[in-house]
Structure formats: C-alpha cells, structure tokens
Design a protein around this motif. Structure first.
Motif, mmCIF file in Angstrom:
data_model
loop_
_atom_site.group_PDB
_atom_site.id
_atom_site.type_symbol
_atom_site.label_atom_id
_atom_site.label_comp_id
_atom_site.label_asym_id
_atom_site.label_seq_id
_atom_site.Cartn_x
_atom_site.Cartn_y
_atom_site.Cartn_z
ATOM 1 N N SER A 69 0.838 -1.202 0.000
ATOM 2 C CA SER A 69 0.000 0.000 0.000
ATOM 3 C C SER A 69 0.875 1.255 0.000
ATOM 4 N N CYS A 70 0.271 2.372 -0.349
ATOM 5 C CA CYS A 70 0.909 3.676 -0.194
ATOM 6 C C CYS A 70 2.315 3.712 -0.789
ATOM 7 N N LEU A 71 2.366 3.551 -2.099
ATOM 8 C CA LEU A 71 3.638 3.538 -2.825
ATOM 9 C C LEU A 71 4.189 4.959 -2.982
ATOM 10 N N HIS A 72 3.269 5.904 -3.100
ATOM 11 C CA HIS A 72 3.596 7.327 -3.073
ATOM 12 C C HIS A 72 4.767 7.736 -3.953
ATOM 13 N N ALA A 73 4.710 7.295 -5.192
ATOM 14 C CA ALA A 73 5.641 7.789 -6.219
ATOM 15 C C ALA A 73 7.110 7.656 -5.822
ATOM 16 N N GLY A 86 -3.516 0.985 -3.141
ATOM 17 C CA GLY A 86 -3.635 2.362 -3.619
ATOM 18 C C GLY A 86 -2.634 3.352 -3.044
ATOM 19 N N ASP A 87 -2.857 4.632 -3.353
ATOM 20 C CA ASP A 87 -1.903 5.720 -3.127
ATOM 21 C C ASP A 87 -0.614 5.449 -3.900
ATOM 22 N N LEU A 88 -0.782 5.327 -5.215
ATOM 23 C CA LEU A 88 0.386 5.150 -6.080
ATOM 24 C C LEU A 88 1.163 6.452 -6.166
ATOM 25 N N VAL A 100 -9.128 -2.666 0.868
ATOM 26 C CA VAL A 100 -9.551 -1.272 0.714
ATOM 27 C C VAL A 100 -8.349 -0.377 0.998
ATOM 28 N N HIS A 101 -8.472 0.894 0.651
ATOM 29 C CA HIS A 101 -7.372 1.800 0.976
ATOM 30 C C HIS A 101 -7.455 2.294 2.420
ATOM 31 N N GLY A 102 -8.545 3.013 2.757
ATOM 32 C CA GLY A 102 -8.708 3.560 4.108
ATOM 33 C C GLY A 102 -9.597 2.657 4.937
ATOM 34 N N GLY A 107 -4.727 0.297 4.304
ATOM 35 C CA GLY A 107 -3.453 1.018 4.375
ATOM 36 C C GLY A 107 -3.734 2.399 4.938
ATOM 37 N N HIS A 108 -3.261 3.450 4.254
ATOM 38 C CA HIS A 108 -3.618 4.841 4.514
ATOM 39 C C HIS A 108 -2.988 5.447 5.768
ATOM 40 N N THR A 109 -2.752 4.636 6.819
ATOM 41 C CA THR A 109 -2.146 5.203 8.040
ATOM 42 C C THR A 109 -0.618 5.203 7.945
ATOM 43 N N HIS A 110 -0.076 4.404 7.029
ATOM 44 C CA HIS A 110 1.373 4.261 6.851
ATOM 45 C C HIS A 110 2.048 3.576 8.036
ATOM 46 N N GLN A 111 1.252 2.947 8.881
ATOM 47 C CA GLN A 111 1.805 2.187 10.010
ATOM 48 C C GLN A 111 1.236 0.777 9.956
HETATM 49 ZN ZN LIG Z 1 -0.890 6.843 1.708
#
Ligand SMILES: [Zn+2]
Ligand SMILES: [Zn+2]
Lengths: 273, 239
Positions: free
Chosen positions: A9-13, A37-39, A123-125, A158-162
């Motif tokens: 999750s949260c690959l963030h470019a 998600g959060d590519l 899901v993402h969040g 994902g979404h929390t990054h933890q």
């Molecule tokens: Zn994220």
C-alpha cells in the motif's frame, strides 16, 4: 508449497522503494500481489510507479491520493494534521496533477474502491471511504463493525502508513430493549464473530518509526500474516524529491520514518545518510 | 424537572403539531421541544407549519429544529447539496411525489432549511434524524447492536436519539466485551474492551412522540390521536 499473497500500500511515487519491495516479494517466490492504492503523492516519480504497477498487472484499489488527483482536491481537511501540512499537501497535489500523463490519470480513475477475494476484502482507508483512518487503537467494536458490515473476515487496509495486524475476538454485546406498548424489557445477547484488520503499512512513505519500506504477506493456507520491512536507497528518493522542487519536508520525513507535523518545517538536515 | 419532548415526521401537518403542542401544555414540566427533521411534506398546511416553527405563537413550547431526510432530499432538488437531484426520493416515490414535495414548500423557506443543523448534542445525548453516518440511517431495535454501538461511538455520546425509522424504542447496551490483539513490527498488545453502558432511543414519528427526563433517564412513549390520519401520505412514503 504454501500459497502466499503479498499486500502492498501507499507507494507514493517512490520508485526506489517500490522496486526494492517487489524484488523482496519475487525473492520469496510470491506471485500474487494486491495493492491498496496511493500510487502517487509526496514522491517524485508518479508516472514511473503507476507504469510499474500497470506493467506487472497488480490488482489495485484506489487510494485517497489517486482519487484526489483525478477528482480535483476534495480531501476533507481533517486528513491533514495542521493547516501547514494541508498547504504542503496542496503543493504536492498540484505538482503531481501537472505531471501525471492523461493515460495514467485514466488508469487511476479506473481503479475500484475495493477488491475482494473470498472472505478477504481489500480497501485503501476503510470500506466506507478512502479517507477514513483505521488506527490500531480505534474502538475495537467500531473496528469490528467496519469489517462485519463489509461482509469480510479479514480486512486489508493502508492509509495510516503504520503496519499492524489486529485480531478482534471473543466479543459479545448484551442489550435490553423496551418498546412502545411492551412494558417488560426483553434481554438479548449477541455473540460477535472473530475478525481481523491487517494494515499493510507503506512502501513509499513509511511512518512507523523506521525508514524501511513495509508490506505484509498473507499465508492463504494458515491465514498467518507477517509484516515485512525492506531496506531501500532512501537518499536516492530524497535527492529526487529536492531536485523535483517538492516540499523538502517530504524528504526529511522519508529519511526519518516519522510524521512530525510541525517540527517537520525544520528541513535543514535532509538526507544526511 | 426539565423534560424534553422529541418529535419528528410532522410532514407539513400543522394540525398534528398543534395537537402535540396542546398535549405538552397538559403535561407540565416539559421545557424543551426538539423537532428531529422531516418537518416538510406534501401537505396543504406545510407552509403554515414552517411559518409556525420559525415564528412560534405565544404559548408554544419553542421548537429546536434539525433537518431530516425529506429536507435533505428537497435541498438536493434545489441544488443546495451537490447536484440538483434527489435520487433517493425518486427511488422511494415517483415524479409526482417529488413534484408534490416541491410545491408544498415555498422557496422562501429554503435558506432556513439549509441553515438547520444536522444534529444536536445536549448534555451527553446526541439528537439526530438518522445517525451521524447518514441522515437516512434507519436505526431500530432490531438493528445489529454492533452497528448501534458504532453510531454511538461516532458521535461519542451516551444516548443517541434517532427518528428516521419511525419506531419508538429504547435499546440499552447492558454488558459484554471484546478482546483486541494488536501486533505491529515492534510489539504486541492485548486488551479487553467492555461494552460501554449506552443507549439508542427511537423517538417515533408523526403522532408518536417521546418525552425524556435527563435527570432520571426516564422515557415515555406517547401518542396523540391523529385527526388527519394517513391522508397526507403520498405513494411510497410510508414507513
Ligand atoms: Zn498513503
Ligand atoms: Zn491514503
């Protein structure tokens, strides 16, 4: 051989982090990957990361940043810890929105909100929104409600990054009901099912107190989940962030693995590693 | 003694509102009147009701109004809420129902309706038409306690007064627990969370309303005989 399944999750470019994590997954012989998600967002290589995910045909659901890039900025303000963080977020949003190709935007727009494999839900969040945070200390009943209402046994988010794995078990709720015209209260007890929430952490922007990229591996036979941490070349991404003209605090954060909302303004020691 | 009267679903029926007001005069000790949405409806006296709610007559218990599902639908028809359409109303009613609602409410009331709050917090009680998850959330005594507890948690209140289902009930959470084990990269935490002693109260709709005494936590489900009966209902609006 057991069947395992990696969830990222949260690959963030962050291309360096993505490549390192995919190599780690390949090395274990895992060929099923799901992405939450959060590519894009924060990081310097949005198109490269989207193209990597597309090339490898990784099933992906839509993250909060993916949604915002295509919808214009409609994130609710409470997703930012402060006004300052919000302004930085807006700058990063405009930076990414300008650079992502039309074709890649169409791809982000096509991503589904949720993915399902039997009783596993991705899901993402949260099942309600890409923007809702399922934190590890949220009310256990509210957490269970999210999983149960969505009809899942294990919810990956994902979404929390933890990263974390939360098991909710041995629950019950007793109630007493009084209705109009029925004078004696009726008592009932509901036994709650055992459910799990698995947060995959973040590949490209970890905030769990370490700079290592995180993801999780689900053993489809035993149901066991393990959190993996992967080293990658943090300084490479940090340099690219600064060179791209993105807020330097994003590089600072990557090099620390923490979310310091305001102290992060002091970005003087970006990537000394 | 400062009791609250909780009313919902007047649907434009001024006569019904007057009956409730005079019922409240007879029952002394009621200090606050809360109207939990669905004030508007396809009723010939809807306009008169809205005027009365906005400018109470002498002797009226002053009404505190919040908006409900029908107000939400009407405001979206007029573009106050995103796109100018009311999908849910279209689904539950039909074009004539939508037209009737539009005709019943003079546009001079729209800004007032749009200014109404989504919910109120009084003491440790949340007053809302559906729930904080959705104005259309139909909570009733048969709703899963897990969902009811979630709706209480979202508002962080001990008592949630809801109207959308039209049911009159009180469901109290009396016991139970859950075990939570959280493992992250560094540690593992185990903890037991007890079910908080909270309750959800359905206040009823139309002629059925509820009195609540916050000091004693006593609830009374009441009903005034409806003179107008079901004549103000339009197709598909029954609950
Ligand atoms: Zn994220
Ligand atoms: Zn996100």
């Amino acid at each position: 051989m057991t069947m395992s399944h990696a969830v990222i999750s949260c690959l963030h470019a962050n291309l360096a982090a993505c490549e390192a994590v995919l190599a780690d997954i390949d090395q274990q012989g895992i060929d099923t990957i799901t992405c939450l998600g959060d590519l894009v967002g924060y990081g310097p290589q949005p198109n490269e990361v989207i193209e990597l995910v597309r090339e490898r045909s990784i099933p992906t659901c839509q993250g909060c940043w993916d949604e915002d890039i295509i919808d214009g900025l409609n994130a609710c303000e409470c997703s930012y810890p402060s006004q300052l963080a919000e302004r930085r977020g807006h700058r990063a949003h405009h930076w990414a929105a300008e650079r992502i190709t039309e074709d890649n935007k169409v791809f982000l727009a096509s991503l589904p909100m949720t993915l399902r494999r039997d009783r596993l839900l991705f899901v993402h969040g949260s099942p309600n929104s890409q923007h809702e945070y399922l934190l590890p200390d949220m009310s256990a009943f509210a957490a269970l409600e999210r999983v149960e209402t969505a009809g899942a046994e294990t919810l990956f988010c994902g979404h929390t990054h933890q990263p974390y794995v939360r098991e909710l078990s041995e629950g019950s709720i007793r109630v007493s009901v009084q209705t109009n015209g029925n004078h004696s209260d009726s008592e009932q007890e509901m036994t709650l099912p055992m459910r799990r929430i698995v947060n995959a952490g973040s590949v490209g922007e970890p905030r769990h107190g370490s700079t290592k990229a995180t993801y999780v591996v689900h053993d489809d036979d035993s149901g066991a989940v393990s959190v993996r941490e992967v080293e990658y070349d943090v300084s490479k991404t940090c340099r690219a962030i600064v060179e791209a003209g993105l807020p330097e605090v994003f590089a600072w954060r990557l090099s620390h693995g923490f979310e310091y909302a305001e102290r992060a303004e002091d970005a003087s020691h970006v990537c000394e590693r | 003694m400062e009791r609250w009267a909780l009313v919902s679903g007047l649907r434009g029926d001024l006569d019904l509102y007057e009956q409730i007001q005079s019922d409240l005069q007879k029952r002394r000790g009621t200090a606050h009147l809360f109207v939990l949405g669905d004030m508007i409806g396809p009723h010939p006296k809807c306009d008169a009701l809205l005027k009365r709610l906005r400018q109470p007559k002498r002797g009226d218990l002053h009404p505190h109004c919040i908006y409900g599902w029908l107000e939400e639908q009407l405001l979206s028809l007029y573009g106050y809420r995103g796109e100018a359409k009311a999908d849910e109303l279209q689904l539950q009613s039909d074009d004539s129902g939508v037209q009737q609602l539009r005709q019943a409410v003079d546009t001079e009331h729209l800004n007032w309706l749009a200014s109404l709050q989504f919910g109120l917090i009084e003491l440790d009680c949340g007053l809302i038409h559906g729930s904080s998850a959705d104005v259309g959330d139909e909570l009733q005594e048969t709703t899963s306690p897990l969902i009811l507890l979630d709706r209480l948690t979202r508002l962080d209140v001990n008592r949630l007064f809801t109207a959308r289902s039209g049911r009159q009930f009180r469901l109290q959470l009396t016991g139970g627990q859950i075990r939570s084990r959280v493992k992250d990269h560094a540690s593992e935490q185990l903890h037991e969370q007890p079910v908080p002693k909270r309750s959800v109260i359905g206040v009823g709709s139309g002629a059925n309303y509820t009195l609540y005494d916050p000091a004693s936590d006593h609830i009374e489900f009441l009903s005034v005989a409806s003179r107008s009966g079901a004549s103000n209902r339009i197709k598909g609006f029954q609950r």
